[in-house]
Design a protein around this motif. Structure first.
Motif, mmCIF file in Angstrom:
data_model
loop_
_atom_site.group_PDB
_atom_site.id
_atom_site.type_symbol
_atom_site.label_atom_id
_atom_site.label_comp_id
_atom_site.label_asym_id
_atom_site.label_seq_id
_atom_site.Cartn_x
_atom_site.Cartn_y
_atom_site.Cartn_z
ATOM 1 N N GLY A 128 13.359 -41.363 2.178
ATOM 2 C CA GLY A 128 11.973 -41.378 1.736
ATOM 3 C C GLY A 128 11.003 -41.352 2.895
ATOM 4 O O GLY A 128 11.384 -41.381 4.070
ATOM 5 N N ARG A 129 9.745 -41.300 2.510
ATOM 6 C CA ARG A 129 8.696 -41.418 3.513
ATOM 7 C C ARG A 129 7.496 -42.101 2.880
ATOM 8 O O ARG A 129 7.269 -42.002 1.663
ATOM 9 N N GLY A 130 6.737 -42.787 3.692
ATOM 10 C CA GLY A 130 5.525 -43.442 3.243
ATOM 11 C C GLY A 130 4.322 -42.709 3.785
ATOM 12 O O GLY A 130 4.359 -41.492 3.992
ATOM 13 N N LYS A 131 3.259 -43.463 4.043
ATOM 14 C CA LYS A 131 2.014 -42.785 4.406
ATOM 15 C C LYS A 131 2.056 -42.180 5.803
ATOM 16 O O LYS A 131 1.284 -41.279 6.110
ATOM 17 N N GLN A 132 2.977 -42.675 6.680
ATOM 18 C CA GLN A 132 3.068 -42.083 8.027
ATOM 19 C C GLN A 132 3.824 -40.747 8.011
ATOM 20 O O GLN A 132 3.802 -40.020 9.012
ATOM 21 N N ILE A 185 12.216 -50.436 -2.597
ATOM 22 C CA ILE A 185 12.731 -49.550 -1.558
ATOM 23 C C ILE A 185 12.540 -50.282 -0.239
ATOM 24 O O ILE A 185 11.407 -50.596 0.141
ATOM 25 N N PHE A 198 8.022 -51.266 -6.808
ATOM 26 C CA PHE A 198 7.370 -50.787 -8.027
ATOM 27 C C PHE A 198 7.845 -51.642 -9.202
ATOM 28 O O PHE A 198 9.007 -52.049 -9.247
ATOM 29 N N GLU A 216 6.589 -54.506 10.542
ATOM 30 C CA GLU A 216 6.401 -53.168 11.126
ATOM 31 C C GLU A 216 6.232 -52.135 10.015
ATOM 32 O O GLU A 216 6.707 -52.348 8.897
ATOM 33 N N PRO A 217 5.600 -50.993 10.327
ATOM 34 C CA PRO A 217 5.531 -49.919 9.329
ATOM 35 C C PRO A 217 6.939 -49.538 8.865
ATOM 36 O O PRO A 217 7.888 -49.571 9.658
ATOM 37 N N GLY A 218 7.041 -49.213 7.580
ATOM 38 C CA GLY A 218 8.339 -48.804 7.043
ATOM 39 C C GLY A 218 9.096 -49.927 6.354
ATOM 40 O O GLY A 218 10.264 -49.769 6.005
ATOM 41 N N ASP A 219 8.443 -51.074 6.129
ATOM 42 C CA ASP A 219 9.125 -52.196 5.477
ATOM 43 C C ASP A 219 9.471 -51.900 4.029
ATOM 44 O O ASP A 219 10.335 -52.558 3.464
ATOM 45 N N GLY A 220 8.777 -50.941 3.414
ATOM 46 C CA GLY A 220 9.168 -50.548 2.064
ATOM 47 C C GLY A 220 8.092 -50.771 1.030
ATOM 48 O O GLY A 220 6.938 -51.071 1.350
ATOM 49 N N LYS A 221 8.497 -50.617 -0.213
ATOM 50 C CA LYS A 221 7.555 -50.667 -1.313
ATOM 51 C C LYS A 221 8.281 -51.159 -2.553
ATOM 52 O O LYS A 221 9.479 -50.926 -2.710
ATOM 53 N N LYS A 250 16.655 -45.237 3.465
ATOM 54 C CA LYS A 250 16.237 -46.539 2.921
ATOM 55 C C LYS A 250 17.244 -46.927 1.847
ATOM 56 O O LYS A 250 18.062 -46.111 1.421
#
Ligand SMILES: Nc1ncnc2c1ncn2[C@@H]1O[C@H](COP(=O)(O)OP(=O)(O)OP(=O)(O)O)[C@@H](O)[C@H]1O
Ligand SMILES: [Mg+2]
Length: 112
Positions: free
Chosen positions: A35-39, A7, A92, A85-90, A58
């Protein structure tokens, strides 16, 4: 086989698609997701006041690859998709039991 589910930021799609192609992977699925992450989204400042956006757009890339290619693919995707920066993704990594090419009936690694 493993499915890589990455993502990423929309503007990184082209670079990630290219590194996967360079590794020999042409088949992939792309989906526009929210989506959203930890923020938990972002808060925007407007004249009228703060406005919280919970889910951000995303791109999800799904690509099924050989086990041996997983470390290289993870490195390549991570370095292409990173801005710092925050939000670069993940990313799995999901085990895949089997794959079948519908046209021919080929299975397993011959089908990807
Ligand atoms: N635990 C999770 N499960 C499923 N999807 C997730 C998860 N964490 C993040 N995502 C997806 O990845 C996208 C990007 O997440 P993001 O990069 O903001 O993660 P983060 O953990 O907040 O890291 P960072 O601190 O770098 O922002 C999210 O919008 C969401 O679609
Ligand atoms: Mg985040």
């Amino acid at each position: 086989m493993k499915k890589i589910e990455a993502i990423i930021r929309e503007e990184k799609l082209e670079a990630v698609r290219k590194v996967l192609e360079d590794m020999g992977y042409h088949g992939m699925t792309i989906t526009e997701v929210s989506g959203r992450g930890k923020q938990g989204g972002v808060t925007l400042q407007w004249r009228a006041g703060d406005y919280h956006v919970d889910f951000l757009p995303k791109i999800k890339i799904e690509v099924v690859i050989l086990d041996d290619d997983v470390p290289a693919a993870l490195n390549a995707i991570t370095s292409c998709a990173r801005s710092g920066e925050p939000g670069d993704g993940k990313i799995f990594v999901i085990p895949i039991d089997n794959a079948i090419r519908v046209r021919t009936g080929e299975e397993g690694i011959n089908a990807i």
